[in-house]
Write a protein that holds these residues in place. Structure first.
Motif, PDB file in Angstrom:
ATOM      1  N   MET A 236       0.851  -1.199   0.000  1.00 38.32           N
ATOM      2  CA  MET A 236       0.000   0.000   0.000  1.00 38.32           C
ATOM      3  C   MET A 236       0.883   1.245   0.000  1.00 38.32           C
ATOM      4  N   THR A 237       0.644   2.150  -0.949  1.00 37.82           N
ATOM      5  CA  THR A 237       1.380   3.409  -1.023  1.00 37.82           C
ATOM      6  C   THR A 237       0.617   4.487  -0.270  1.00 37.82           C
ATOM      7  N   MET A 238       1.269   5.099   0.718  1.00 42.31           N
ATOM      8  CA  MET A 238       0.643   6.162   1.496  1.00 42.31           C
ATOM      9  C   MET A 238       1.132   7.514   0.991  1.00 42.31           C
ATOM     10  N   ILE A 239       0.221   8.472   0.930  1.00 36.81           N
ATOM     11  CA  ILE A 239       0.559   9.848   0.569  1.00 36.81           C
ATOM     12  C   ILE A 239       0.558  10.690   1.841  1.00 36.81           C
ATOM     13  N   HIS A 240       1.676  11.332   2.132  1.00 34.16           N
ATOM     14  CA  HIS A 240       1.817  12.182   3.319  1.00 34.16           C
ATOM     15  C   HIS A 240       1.879  13.647   2.867  1.00 34.16           C
ATOM     16  N   TRP A 241       0.835  14.412   3.174  1.00 34.41           N
ATOM     17  CA  TRP A 241       0.819  15.845   2.831  1.00 34.41           C
ATOM     18  C   TRP A 241       1.312  16.591   4.074  1.00 34.41           C
ATOM     19  N   VAL A 242       2.493  17.219   3.964  1.00 30.48           N
ATOM     20  CA  VAL A 242       3.130  17.787   5.153  1.00 30.48           C
ATOM     21  C   VAL A 242       2.918  19.297   5.246  1.00 30.48           C
ATOM     22  N   GLN A 243       2.913  19.771   6.494  1.00 33.97           N
ATOM     23  CA  GLN A 243       2.726  21.195   6.813  1.00 33.97           C
ATOM     24  C   GLN A 243       1.492  21.748   6.110  1.00 33.97           C
ATOM     25  N   ALA A 244       0.402  21.000   6.210  1.00 35.00           N
ATOM     26  CA  ALA A 244      -0.834  21.367   5.530  1.00 35.00           C
ATOM     27  C   ALA A 244      -1.598  22.427   6.317  1.00 35.00           C
ATOM     28  N   GLY A 245      -2.141  23.372   5.582  1.00 36.71           N
ATOM     29  CA  GLY A 245      -3.038  24.375   6.144  1.00 36.71           C
ATOM     30  C   GLY A 245      -4.272  24.474   5.286  1.00 36.71           C
ATOM     31  N   THR A 246      -5.037  25.533   5.472  1.00 33.56           N
ATOM     32  CA  THR A 246      -6.256  25.694   4.679  1.00 33.56           C
ATOM     33  C   THR A 246      -5.943  25.829   3.191  1.00 33.56           C
ATOM     34  N   ASP A 247      -4.717  26.234   2.854  1.00 33.77           N
ATOM     35  CA  ASP A 247      -4.335  26.352   1.448  1.00 33.77           C
ATOM     36  C   ASP A 247      -4.274  24.999   0.747  1.00 33.77           C
ATOM     37  N   ALA A 248      -4.250  23.915   1.512  1.00 35.87           N
ATOM     38  CA  ALA A 248      -4.146  22.574   0.934  1.00 35.87           C
ATOM     39  C   ALA A 248      -5.496  21.900   0.754  1.00 35.87           C
ATOM     40  N   LEU A 249      -6.569  22.485   1.257  1.00 37.32           N
ATOM     41  CA  LEU A 249      -7.843  21.772   1.350  1.00 37.32           C
ATOM     42  C   LEU A 249      -8.357  21.241   0.011  1.00 37.32           C
ATOM     43  N   PHE A 250      -8.306  22.060  -1.030  1.00 41.08           N
ATOM     44  CA  PHE A 250      -8.881  21.638  -2.311  1.00 41.08           C
ATOM     45  C   PHE A 250      -8.170  20.388  -2.826  1.00 41.08           C
ATOM     46  N   GLY A 251      -6.848  20.415  -2.851  1.00 44.80           N
ATOM     47  CA  GLY A 251      -6.101  19.263  -3.339  1.00 44.80           C
ATOM     48  C   GLY A 251      -6.242  18.056  -2.441  1.00 44.80           C
ATOM     49  N   LEU A 252      -6.245  18.288  -1.129  1.00 44.33           N
ATOM     50  CA  LEU A 252      -6.400  17.182  -0.184  1.00 44.33           C
ATOM     51  C   LEU A 252      -7.737  16.478  -0.363  1.00 44.33           C
ATOM     52  N   GLN A 253      -8.796  17.259  -0.504  1.00 46.14           N
ATOM     53  CA  GLN A 253     -10.111  16.650  -0.663  1.00 46.14           C
ATOM     54  C   GLN A 253     -10.190  15.832  -1.948  1.00 46.14           C
TER      55      GLN A 253
ATOM     56  N   THR B  57       0.131  34.359   1.650  1.00 41.22           N
ATOM     57  CA  THR B  57       1.229  33.618   2.274  1.00 41.22           C
ATOM     58  C   THR B  57       2.327  34.635   2.599  1.00 41.22           C
ATOM     59  N   SER B  58       3.328  34.216   3.319  1.00 41.70           N
ATOM     60  CA  SER B  58       4.404  35.123   3.697  1.00 41.70           C
ATOM     61  C   SER B  58       5.035  35.765   2.466  1.00 41.70           C
ATOM     62  N   PRO B  59       5.309  37.076   2.508  1.00 45.21           N
ATOM     63  CA  PRO B  59       5.968  37.750   1.379  1.00 45.21           C
ATOM     64  C   PRO B  59       7.453  37.426   1.251  1.00 45.21           C
ATOM     65  N   LEU B  60       8.014  36.628   2.167  1.00 44.43           N
ATOM     66  CA  LEU B  60       9.461  36.454   2.201  1.00 44.43           C
ATOM     67  C   LEU B  60      10.018  35.879   0.902  1.00 44.43           C
ATOM     68  N   SER B  61       9.357  34.870   0.311  1.00 47.25           N
ATOM     69  CA  SER B  61       9.894  34.280  -0.915  1.00 47.25           C
ATOM     70  C   SER B  61       9.890  35.289  -2.060  1.00 47.25           C
ATOM     71  N   LEU B  62       8.861  36.141  -2.128  1.00 44.20           N
ATOM     72  CA  LEU B  62       8.809  37.173  -3.152  1.00 44.20           C
ATOM     73  C   LEU B  62       9.924  38.192  -2.941  1.00 44.20           C
ATOM     74  N   LEU B  63      10.152  38.597  -1.701  1.00 43.27           N
ATOM     75  CA  LEU B  63      11.214  39.566  -1.417  1.00 43.27           C
ATOM     76  C   LEU B  63      12.585  38.980  -1.766  1.00 43.27           C
ATOM     77  N   ASN B  64      12.787  37.711  -1.464  1.00 42.03           N
ATOM     78  CA  ASN B  64      14.045  37.071  -1.834  1.00 42.03           C
ATOM     79  C   ASN B  64      14.237  37.073  -3.346  1.00 42.03           C
ATOM     80  N   ALA B  65      13.158  36.813  -4.093  1.00 44.04           N
ATOM     81  CA  ALA B  65      13.258  36.825  -5.548  1.00 44.04           C
ATOM     82  C   ALA B  65      13.604  38.222  -6.061  1.00 44.04           C
ATOM     83  N   LEU B  66      13.020  39.242  -5.446  1.00 44.64           N
ATOM     84  CA  LEU B  66      13.296  40.617  -5.869  1.00 44.64           C
ATOM     85  C   LEU B  66      14.717  41.051  -5.534  1.00 44.64           C
ATOM     86  N   ALA B  67      15.343  40.373  -4.574  1.00 42.85           N
ATOM     87  CA  ALA B  67      16.716  40.703  -4.184  1.00 42.85           C
ATOM     88  C   ALA B  67      17.741  39.840  -4.916  1.00 42.85           C
ATOM     89  N   THR B  68      17.275  38.978  -5.833  1.00 47.21           N
ATOM     90  CA  THR B  68      18.156  38.046  -6.528  1.00 47.21           C
ATOM     91  C   THR B  68      18.418  38.531  -7.951  1.00 47.21           C
TER      92      THR B  68
END
Length: 380
Positions: free
Chosen positions: A1-18, A163-174
């Motif tokens: 049996m293959t198990m799927i583990h969805w990690v660090q899930a929040g409300t942003d994951a609900l559609f795909g999880l369902q 979501t946190s702006p940090l990834s966008l800010l990192n991209a703008l600084a790259t």
């Protein structure tokens, strides 16, 4: 049996999880972040995320789904436990190092499998695959690929965050690179090369775009032939008109601090407090991917994918599409449709076509346009 583990899930994951739970039944485990409990998901299959407990639970052949940027420790855990992965992260040197032996061990690591990065990879590969059948010697190619999220009803800042702006800010600084007039060009900060872009919607809209990261690795990943002559190639973000003015103070701050992580984290916290999406507020997820071939200075072949998805009471469009893509990735891995090794999205033409149908169904407006066909002949 293959198990799927969805990690660090929040409300942003609900559609795909369902979706996964409907299709995979009890073979799904949900590891929630911040100790939350997700409504609409059985309590029997969810528990707070804990790295050690996840390590104990994962078995060889399982699939780990990781939507948000997380510690590379999860990738190392997957390799240690003999598990496959579907992740939303960009491919980095750290990720490559962590999963270096995946192919030899028969393990799949599908990265950049969310909305952005993710859906634009499907669109770009679809266009390249079609153009390859019509390619002619002497063609000069122009390729652009833009994506991003934005508020449907913007304020003067012209942006909001779910979501946190940090990834966008990192991209703008790259520093970024792209191809213009047949030459590789560079900018220390992507916001130095913002330009206007007209989005081909039923009612056309003027937006702003800019390149980020480096385009060359994606040309190879999308299947561009090394012999093709490329005049323009740019991957980046699409923003609302006026975004450059609304963000002028942010740009000045980044220019001063560069990639200092402490300064970027502090700025991210401030921006998230000042410009959050409210509950049930409508967002937009927008994509524009175009490939055009010129011969003797005239366009002879031109296709473009355009997507405009709106959220609201049914959830944020960005979350819906991001989690859909990750669910599709997990399903494909379980079904044995992805070859072992590290991948930037999927390359199989049948999967690309099927996934674009799924995306179009959820997006509301998603269309491939043939610009060299008579407008009256265009398919809806």
């Amino acid at each position: 049996m293959t198990m799927i583990h969805w990690v660090q899930a929040g409300t942003d994951a609900l559609f795909g999880l369902q979706r996964l739970i409907r299709k995979q039944g009890k073979d799904v485990r949900v590891w929630t972040r911040d100790g939350i409990s997700l409504d609409g998901i059985s309590a029997d299959i969810q528990q707070p995320y804990d790295h050690d407990r996840l390590s104990d639970a994962v078995q060889p052949g399982d699939v780990i789904v990781a939507p948000r940027p997380t510690e590379i420790a999860i990738a190392r855990l997957a390799m240690d436990r003999g598990a496959n992965m579907a992740v939303g992260w960009h491919v980095s040197d750290n990720l490559r190092a962590a999963v270096a032996g995946a192919a030899e061990r028969g393990l799949v690591v599908m990265a950049e499998a969310g909305m952005v990065p993710g859906i634009e990879h499907l669109m770009a590969r679809d266009l390249v695959n079609e153009y390859r059948h019509d390619a002619r010697p002497g063609d000069v190619l122009h390729f652009t690929c833009y994506g991003g999220g934005m508020p449907k009803y913007p304020d003067n800042f012209r942006h909001k965050f779910n979501t946190s702006p940090l990834s966008l800010l990192n991209a703008l600084a790259t520093p970024t690179s792209w191809i213009g007039d047949g030459e590789v060009r560079h900018a220390d900060f992507p916001f130095d090369v913002i330009r206007s872009h007209d989005l081909n919607l039923p009612t056309p809209e003027r937006h702003q775009v800019y390149p980020h990261y480096d385009v060359a690795p994606y040309l190879q990943a999308y299947g561009f032939d090394p012999d093709w002559q490329i005049a323009t190639a740019q991957r980046g973000a699409i923003r609302l008109k006026g975004w450059d003015q609304g963000w002028a103070e942010v740009f000045a701050h980044i220019r001063e601090t560069g990639k200092d992580q402490k300064a970027l984290r502090e700025l991210a916290e401030v921006l998230w407090k000042q410009h959050p999406f409210m509950r049930d507020e409508a967002d937009r997820a927008v994509l524009s991917v175009s490939l055009r071939a010129e011969a003797e200075g005239k366009t002879r072949w031109h296709r473009e994918w355009v997507m405009d998805a709106a959220g609201g009471r049914n959830g944020f469009a960005r979350f819906r599409l991001n989690s859909l893509m990750l669910a599709l990735g997990a399903e494909a891995i379980v079904a044995g449709r992805i070859s072992p090794g590290l991948h930037i999205g999927v390359t199989d033409p049948d999967l690309i076509a099927n996934w674009l149908v799924e995306v179009t169904h959820q997006a509301g407006h998603s269309r491939r346009i043939n610009h060299t066909r008579n407008p009256s002949e265009q398919a809806s």
